[in-house]
Each structure stands twice: as C-alpha cells, then as structure tokens.
Motif scaffolding. Structure first.
Motif, PDB file in Angstrom:
ATOM      1  N   GLY A 315       0.974 -39.280  49.779  1.00 46.27           N
ATOM      2  CA  GLY A 315       1.086 -40.713  49.957  1.00 46.27           C
ATOM      3  C   GLY A 315       0.354 -41.510  48.901  1.00 46.27           C
ATOM      4  N   TRP A 324       0.461 -42.488  43.534  1.00 45.60           N
ATOM      5  CA  TRP A 324       0.730 -41.645  44.682  1.00 45.60           C
ATOM      6  C   TRP A 324       0.262 -40.227  44.378  1.00 45.60           C
ATOM      7  CZ3 TRP A 324       3.941 -43.503  48.919  1.00 45.60           C
ATOM      8  CH2 TRP A 324       4.292 -44.860  48.769  1.00 45.60           C
ATOM      9  N   LEU A 343       8.976 -36.684  52.266  1.00 46.23           N
ATOM     10  CA  LEU A 343       8.096 -37.641  52.928  1.00 46.23           C
ATOM     11  C   LEU A 343       7.555 -38.671  51.944  1.00 46.23           C
ATOM     12  CD1 LEU A 343       6.005 -35.296  55.280  1.00 46.23           C
ATOM     13  CD2 LEU A 343       7.873 -36.826  55.939  1.00 46.23           C
ATOM     14  N   ASP A 346      10.535 -40.899  50.412  1.00 45.64           N
ATOM     15  CA  ASP A 346      11.033 -41.844  51.417  1.00 45.64           C
ATOM     16  C   ASP A 346      10.041 -42.982  51.637  1.00 45.64           C
ATOM     17  OD1 ASP A 346      13.417 -40.556  51.839  1.00 45.64           O
ATOM     18  OD2 ASP A 346      12.807 -39.548  53.682  1.00 45.64           O
ATOM     19  N   THR A 347       8.756 -42.653  51.728  1.00 45.45           N
ATOM     20  CA  THR A 347       7.749 -43.691  51.936  1.00 45.45           C
ATOM     21  C   THR A 347       7.668 -44.615  50.732  1.00 45.45           C
ATOM     22  OG1 THR A 347       6.488 -42.149  53.312  1.00 45.45           O
ATOM     23  CG2 THR A 347       5.343 -44.108  52.543  1.00 45.45           C
ATOM     24  N   ARG A 351      11.516 -46.278  53.062  1.00 46.73           N
ATOM     25  CA  ARG A 351      12.272 -45.681  54.154  1.00 46.73           C
ATOM     26  C   ARG A 351      11.301 -45.095  55.186  1.00 46.73           C
ATOM     27  NH1 ARG A 351      16.015 -41.814  50.318  1.00 46.73           N
ATOM     28  NH2 ARG A 351      17.315 -43.429  49.333  1.00 46.73           N
ATOM     29  N   ALA A 352      11.756 -44.983  56.414  1.00 47.40           N
ATOM     30  CA  ALA A 352      10.928 -44.359  57.447  1.00 47.40           C
ATOM     31  C   ALA A 352      10.907 -42.855  57.217  1.00 47.40           C
ATOM     32  CB  ALA A 352      11.496 -44.669  58.825  1.00 47.40           C
ATOM     33  N   PRO A 353       9.726 -42.253  57.030  1.00 50.24           N
ATOM     34  CA  PRO A 353       9.666 -40.800  56.822  1.00 50.24           C
ATOM     35  C   PRO A 353      10.001 -40.046  58.097  1.00 50.24           C
ATOM     36  CG  PRO A 353       7.458 -41.694  57.003  1.00 50.24           C
ATOM     37  CD  PRO A 353       8.391 -42.881  56.999  1.00 50.24           C
ATOM     38  N   LEU A 357       3.209 -40.104  58.503  1.00 52.73           N
ATOM     39  CA  LEU A 357       2.488 -39.721  57.297  1.00 52.73           C
ATOM     40  C   LEU A 357       0.968 -39.758  57.487  1.00 52.73           C
ATOM     41  CD1 LEU A 357       3.669 -38.843  54.580  1.00 52.73           C
ATOM     42  CD2 LEU A 357       3.144 -41.119  53.690  1.00 52.73           C
ATOM     43  N   LEU A 361      -2.289 -38.653  54.700  1.00 53.63           N
ATOM     44  CA  LEU A 361      -2.629 -39.706  53.744  1.00 53.63           C
ATOM     45  C   LEU A 361      -3.948 -39.412  53.041  1.00 53.63           C
ATOM     46  CD1 LEU A 361      -1.639 -42.926  55.745  1.00 53.63           C
ATOM     47  CD2 LEU A 361      -0.487 -41.994  53.718  1.00 53.63           C
TER      48      LEU A 361
END
Length: 370
Positions: A315, A324, A343, A346-347, A351-353, A357, A361
């Motif tokens: 993340g 990231w 993951l 998408d984040t 987008r919703a993972p 997450l 993190l």
C-alpha cells in the motif's frame, strides 16, 4: 525526463506481477531493475504455492493469490506441478493442532485431510518409519519463479511498459525517482525491492533472512508430494533463533529433488554455511532415509525479506506523496505475488480491493506496532 503513470522499482516476481497488473489496467508503466529479472529472492526460492495458515491475514492473502495463480499455471515457463503438500508430524504433540488447521483451511475453501501414521506412510512410502501422522493439502503446487517473472515482465513490455534493466534507482525524489546515471523518471512510484526496501524507504524496517537450498541429480521417482515437517511454520518461518533448519523437500517435474530449508538472521554474506547445510541435510535424511542415495548437484543461498510481524507491506507509504510499496513476504512471495499485485494496483486506481488492506498497510511500521 520521462513521465509514467506508475514506476515499478524491482523486477522480482512481486514487482513483475505489479507491473503486469498495472499495464493490464491501462497504465503507462516503467520498470527499473538493477540486476537480472527475477534474479534475486525469486531465483533463490523453492517456488512453493501453499495455503499457509499460520496467521489469518497470511492465509487470506495466500488463498486469494492461489486463485489468481490459475491464470499463470498453464504457462510453460511456470513449470507448474500440482504435487500437493504433505505436512508430516515427527512427534505426537505436533498432531494436536491438525484438526484445527483442517477446519481453518476448509473455512476458506481449501481442502485438507488429517492423516494418521498409516495414512502418511501410504502416501509417501519413502518416509522413515515412526512418523506420527500429518495433513495433506492436495491442491498445493510448485513452480519455477524466475521464469514466471520473465513472462510477466515480457507481458508488461508487450503492453507498452518501458524497461530500465541494469539501471539502479539511486533515490526517490518529489514526483518520481532519480537513477544512478542521473536520469529522472516522473510519476507515482511502487517499491518492490525485497530486502533492499530500506535503501529507498529507510522508515520501513526489513530484515534479510538468509536461506540455503540444495538441488539433486535426477533420480528414480522417490516422492510424490512436497513434504514439510509439521513444526515448520512455528520453529522455522517465524522463529526467533538466529539460525534454524527444518525439513522441506520438493519433487521437481524433471526428476530432481529440491531440499531445504534453513533460515538465518543477521547473515549477510552469500557464502554457503557448511555446518548449517550439514544440519539441514541430516534433518532431511532423518525424514527420508533414501535421500542418502541421491547425489547433490548444487547448493545456493538467497535472502527472504522479513517484516517484524510476518506480513508484507502493501500500500501507500505514509508521509510520501505517490509512493507505494509491495515487499516483505518472507517465504511466501511466490505464493502471494499475484494477490499482492492486484490488491496494490486496485487500491492505487481507487478500486475496492478484494481483501481489506489494513493488515498489510506499511503505516503499521511507522506506528511502532510491528
């Protein structure tokens, strides 16, 4: 100066998976790799695809990733072999948690079967007598990680990614990264450099956990499953000892056997530790006596990137704009590569993972909770 939608630093299997997923999502991607594609921890790994159930968040990431691996498994480069994993109990006490493990795996859709002593011996007659039982997970598999990394990077390149192979990311700068040769790339940055993460992100602790492996000559069929001792996860993967060994043997598709494994903290050299190697092989022979008749061809070592809590960093990095990270999988980077990539990408795209997450993190390291 070139501009990109995402700059991926590191082309091991995790970075390669991130690059491929980003290109598939329509992003303009750059990939920076100072060495060979898939040449670090990915090349040194055993390449097992396992539903590791030591931690619920670890298991969730494994299961999600194993589903995504189905897209990569048919690639000839992957050398995918669904041999299953047979967890073997050497002591009666190791059987106490088997029923709970079978139940935990079933709860997330993974079939596993508890076995008594006769059951493990029937599945693997080469095991030493006196084993107490175990657990079989028939859908686990083994692959050849560096070639998968190459395939992913090639797919990213065909999709338009710009490759900077042999280039070293010297430091992160506001809005991008500066290479050692003075060039600057602009855009959001994803650091996927394994044990080298602190070189660019010193605020994220990462310990290198050295491991040694042995590959044998081709041999008559001896084993059908990947074999792992029941105490592996507790005693080896997350143990605090400076050096430890545990039993883990894989049959490879070409008839060779891959024998592991060892773990060392605070060992930085790339030389083989012969005393530790001897301990590792003695333990393997204790479980499978017929290994005495198999000739070892080569041994090597690699460095697993380990966080303090055993979960990877996935993340955005707090305090840094558009930076990231995807790293710190320890011994599960091969299994978890596709899920980790999906993951993070998408984040990044809003987008919703598929999984929450929060457990992964990197901000947890900055809070001092690891």
């Amino acid at each position: 100066m070139s501009r990109h939608d995402l700059i991926v630093i590191g082309a091991g299997i995790v970075g390669a998976a991130c690059a491929e997923a980003a290109v598939a999502a329509g992003l303009r991607v750059a990939v920076i790799e100072s060495g060979a594609i898939g040449g670090g921890a990915s090349a040194a790994a055993m390449g097992h695809l396992v539903a590791m159930d030591g931690d619920p968040h670890e298991l969730a990431l494994c299961v999600y990733s194993l589903g995504l691996w189905q897209r990569w498994a048919p690639w000839p480069e992957s050398e995918h072999q669904r041999c299953g994993t047979l967890w073997v109990a050497h002591e009666e006490a190791e059987l106490e948690g088997v029923a709970a493990r079978v139940e935990a795996l079933a709860a997330v859709g993974v079939h596993a079967e508890a076995l008594d002593a006769r059951g493990v011996q029937a599945l693997e007659p080469a095991l030493a007598s006196g084993m107490k039982g175990g657990m079989c997970v028939p859908d686990d598999a083994v692959v050849y990680p560096p070639r998968v990394a190459w395939r992913l990077i090639d797919a990213a390149r065909v999709g338009g990614a710009q490759l900077f192979i042999g280039a070293r990311a010297e430091r992160l700068v506001d809005g991008g990264v500066r290479l050692a040769d003075g060039r600057e790339l602009r855009g959001p940055v994803l650091v996927a450099t394994g044990v080298a993460v602190p070189e660019l992100l010193p605020e994220l602790p990462m310990r290198a956990r050295k491991g040694q492996l042995v590959i044998t000559e081709r041999h008559r069929p001896l084993l059908r499953h990947q074999l792992i001792e029941m105490g592996y996860a507790a005693a080896a993967a997350h143990g605090a000892d400076a050096a430890s060994v545990s039993f883990n043997v894989q049959p490879r598709p070409n008839g060779q056997l891959l024998i592991g494994s060892s773990r060392e903290y605070d060992a930085t050299g790339t030389e083989i530790s012969l005393p530790l190697l001897r301990r590792m092989l003695q333990r393997a022979v204790g479980f499978v006596p017929a290994l005495r008749e198999v000739r070892a061809l080569r041994s090597w070592c690699g460095f697993r990137p380990a966080t303090a809590d055993g979960l990877p960093y996935l993340g955005p990095v707090p305090g840094r704009r558009d930076v990231w990270v995807a790293a710190g999988h320890e011994g599960l980077g091969i299994t978890a590569a596709p899920g980790s990539a999906r993951l993070v990408i998408d984040t990044l795209l809003g987008r919703a993972p598929a999984l929450p997450l929060a457990p992964y993190l990197p901000e947890r390291a900055l809070r001092g909770n690891t």
